[in-house]
Design an enzyme around this catalytic site. Structure first.
Site, short mmCIF file in Angstrom:
data_model
loop_
_atom_site.label_atom_id
_atom_site.label_comp_id
_atom_site.label_asym_id
_atom_site.label_seq_id
_atom_site.Cartn_x
_atom_site.Cartn_y
_atom_site.Cartn_z
N PRO A 1 6.32 13.14 -3.00
CG PRO A 1 7.08 15.22 -2.98
CD PRO A 1 7.50 14.00 -3.69
N GLY B 1 1.10 -1.19 -0.07
CA GLY B 1 -0.23 -0.20 -0.10
C GLY B 1 0.90 1.02 -0.47
CE LYS C 1 16.68 10.61 8.48
NZ LYS C 1 17.64 10.94 9.85
N GLY C 2 13.54 5.50 5.95
CA GLY C 2 12.64 4.65 6.31
C GLY C 2 11.39 5.49 6.61
CD GLU D 1 7.69 -0.88 10.67
OE1 GLU D 1 8.96 -0.38 9.96
OE2 GLU D 1 7.08 -1.60 11.38
MO1 MOS Z 1 6.04 -3.51 9.85
S1 MOS Z 1 5.67 -3.90 11.57
O1 MOS Z 1 7.26 -3.73 9.30
O2 MOS Z 1 5.05 -4.41 8.09
#
Ligand code: MOS
Length: 741
Positions: free
Chosen positions: A634, A469, A703-704, A707
């Site tokens: 973005p 997603g 970067k990530g 989460e």
């Molecule tokens: Mo995420 S909890 O690494 O799908």
């Protein structure tokens, strides 16, 4: 040509999704498809005394009923080096291998029929008699034990810290201490988990909902004792997962067993209710924090204990201590992690696993400390800003958290906040402003991709990545398009198939930092290959030129000094009588992991409105500012961030599995009673990206981004509720009954 990285490109898979042309796992329509339905145990612990399957077997359309009495014994080879997404200690659930019942909801039978309706009906007719044993269904934080060896080796340490915490705490002029609780939470993605299994001789194809096709294959190979090469996993679209599809759950095994039994392709789809017992969840956790500080607000001692629930047959543990270890500067720190065994299906990663929990406690405690000190909560964070990762003793590869605080505070209007609780009102409502910091560690993992340039001027980029997603299809297309100098419309990215080059897990916020760099490498490799052909040619514009004289330029090759024309890729292929040219590239972490600590950062500011008579909390607006390194797109990045905000809002105010200790079971296992935010709950959400480009971490500078967006949201809301009402609700979710009690 304009830069493509950094542009708000629309989702390239958008049209397929909205027109129904995107094929999700459940939708592969194989000839002869049969349907499997699971029968789940109804006791929390014990064993099966008998199963009466006769009525089910005689029901219309039924092809087979399978129980532990007649299911094939499976290999379940030990997985020497388990993937990070699996529980690192204990043993995965072995399905239909013995009469034991380990938790309420363990599969005890599978019914396979011609149609789904016939299978559902027949599953209802299976009569199981159980012998119950005493079960562990109560979470008792005092029963916590340290994680086992496998988990400790994987970084889920029982203890970490530095300095002399006891002496420093005793000497601290200001102290606060508090306990925070959050309940078991469930992923509840729109798409349920589903597998279609199809055997052709000894070869197995799985159409599966998964965040990692390569791991799906590996797991099933171990379970069945097969060679990996005999298994293909196909998963082009995933309708949300949030971590629930990282692992390969037992129903995938059941689908493959069922298909083998009836000699036909079989589909096994979990119902919404079954999702609460058949895939994982965020574990219930209780945490205790004690903070010691100087009157000026300098942290001098920090103690943090996190206790979480865990299943008994395997041990899933989280890195819940990581935020505490490095979010703030503090010389004396001790953090402890404990697990409480319960008879339940195993928990698993759910959106920022562990980190969201650790940040929740730390950021609520920091707010309590600010109150105790009479200091602005934002100012307290700034006074304890960590200039380096103190636990690892490493500099950050980059950190623009100060810019996040400044941008979000400014945009939100934090300066209008009156410090006293209950001091702001509007239209009969109490108004509260709250904030929190967000952090999520940035990692990358080895992955590879291939790129084929074709005679019609297209590039086809392939990797066994996933897109649950966030927009992997789109952002990877942009990376390839920019590197090759082609427009987005001339690049097609294919993913979700074990036949494609290996990709790491689509989780842990690592996808772009891992796969983005692999795609850049693959694009460069194919350009180099083409340049080599052009140089080696008898004639043509590049014949006989030295390697360094040829460079990739917009949409083709040109002279490295910029002179002369660009010859498009398609024309070069024609000149060499080639239909296409293809190359592979890969990328992996390097020595930067030894030199730096890497993380994404954020600052979340929230306004709440509380109706004191009804106990309701509304969140009219939320502003987050994020340092996620370079932003590839973005538009999709904003989607991720506001998605994280919605998830955090659910965590703060609504989500909670109602666990009945008599049955060891979630009673509200449906979307009517397990509350998640709906449109009316979701306020104005704003995401700001502060400029950064983290080349210390990886060549793309990303970067990530994922989460980090849910971290900090729930504590910011809880802190705002305190500011509005003067009441600390330390147990989530903050429901009306808790506010009124
Ligand atoms: Mo995420 S909890 O690494 O799908």
């Amino acid at each position: 040509m304009n830069a493509i990285i950094g542009q708000p490109v629309n989702r390239v898979d958008g049209p397929a999704k909205v027109t129904g042309h995107a094929t999700y796992a459940a939708e592969f329509d194989l000839p002869g498809l049969a349907y499997a339905v699971m029968v789940l145990a109804t006791i929390p612990r014990g064993h099966i005394r008998s199963i009466d399957r006769m009525a089910a077997e005689q029901a219309p359309g039924v092809l087979a009923v399978m129980t532990h009495e007649d299911a094939p014994r499976l290999a379940y080879k030990p997985i020497a080096q388990r993937p990070q997404v699996d529980a690192q200690s204990g043993e995965q659930l072995h399905v239909l291998q013995d009469p034991e019942v380990r938790f309420n909801g363990e599969p005890v039978a599978v019914v396979i029929a011609e149609t789904l309706e016939q299978a559902v009906h027949a599953a209802d007719l299976v009569q199981v008699e159980y012998a119950r044993s005493p079960a562990l269904t109560i979470f008792d934080a005092t029963k916590g034990r340290p994680p086992s060896e496998g988990n400790v080796k994987a970084g889920r340490v029982p203890e970490l810290g530095r300095g002399e915490v006891e002496a420093a705490m005793a000497a601290a002029p200001v102290r606060i201490s508090a306990r925070y609780v959050h309940p078991r939470e469930h992923h509840n993605a729109i798409e349920p988990h589903v597998t279609i299994a199809h055997w052709e001789g000894e070869n197995l194809t799985l159409y599966d909902k998964t965040q990692w096709v390569d791991n799906d294959r590996k797991e099933i190979a171990h379970v069945f004792g097969m060679e990996e090469e005999r298994i293909r996993v196909i998963s082009p679209f995933v309708g949300g997962a949030f971590g629930s599809a990282l692992r390969t759950w037992p129903h995938v095994t059941l689908a493959a067993m069922a298909a083998k039994r009836v000699g036909r392709p079989v589909r096994l789809e979990l119902t919404r209710r079954q999702l609460y017992m058949s895939v994982g969840f965020r574990p219930h956790s209780e945490q205790h924090l004690t903070l010691g500080a100087t009157p000026e607000g300098k942290l001098v001692a920090l103690e943090h204990e996190v206790v979480q629930q865990v299943g008994r047959y395997e041990e899933y543990a989280e890195t819940a201590l990581s935020p505490t270890s490095h979010l703030y500067q503090c010389d004396n720190l001790r953090a402890r992690y404990r697990l409480v065994e319960m008879d339940t299906n195993s928990p698993c990663p759910m959106r920022a696993p562990g980190v969201v929990t650790g940040v929740l406690g730390l950021e609520m405690a920091m707010d309590e400390l600010a109150t105790e000190l009479g200091l602005d909560p934002l100012e307290l964070r700034l006074r304890n800003y960590a200039e380096q990762d103190q636990q690892k003793g490493l500099p950050w590869s980059s950190k623009e958290l100060r810019a996040c605080y400044a941008a979000a505070a400014e945009r939100f209007g934090w300066s209008r906040r009156k410090p006293e609780p209950r001091s702001m009102r509007e239209g009969g409502m109490l108004v509260g402003y709250g904030m929190a910091t967000a952090i999520y560690h940035s990692d990358r993992s080895a992955g590879s991709a291939s790129v084929a340039l074709t005679g019609n001027g297209m590039a086809v980029v392939r990797s066994a990545a996933s897109d649950m997603g966030p927009g992997t299809y789109t952002s990877m297309t942009q990376v390839a398009a920019e590197t090759l100098g082609l427009p987005v419309s001339h690049v097609r990215f294919e993913l979700g198939d074990t036949n494609l080059p290996f990709a790491p897990v689509h989780g842990g916020s690592i996808t772009m930092a891992s796969m983005g760099n692999a795609i850049v490498a693959a694009c460069q490799a194919v350009q180099k290959k083409l340049a080599g052909l052009a140089r080696a040619a008898q004639n043509g514009p590049f014949a006989g030129l030295p390697e360094e004289a040829i460079a990739a330029r917009e949409g083709g090759l040109g002279r490295a000094d910029g002179s002369g024309p660009v010859v498009p890729y398609a024309e070069l292929l024609r000149q060499h009588n080639l239909g296409w040219v293809e190359a592979e590239g890969s990328a992996q972490p390097g020595e930067e992991t030894q030199k730096y600590s890497s993380a994404a950062f954020g600052a979340v500011f929230v306004e709440v409105r509380v109706d004191e008579a009804l106990g309701t909390v509304r969140v009219p607006r939320m502003v987050g500012a994020y340092d996620v390194g370079r932003v590839i797109n973005p538009k999709t990045a904003r989607s991720q961030c506001i998605g994280g905000m919605v998830g955090g809002l659910g965590m703060a105010l609504e989500e909670q599995a109602e666990w009945d200790i008599r049955f060891g079971k979630v009673m509200n296992a449906n979307l009517a009673e397990y509350l998640v935010p709906v449109n009316a709950d979701v306020p104005s959400l704003e995401a700001i990206f502060v400029p950064n480009d983290d080349r210390n971490f990886n060549p793309l500078g990303v970067k990530g981004l994922a989460e980090v967006a849910i971290c900090g949201v729930a504590p910011a809301i809880a802190n705002a509720v305190y500011h509005a009402t003067g009441r600390r609700i330390r147990r989530l979710p903050i429901t009306p009954e808790r506010l009124l009690s």
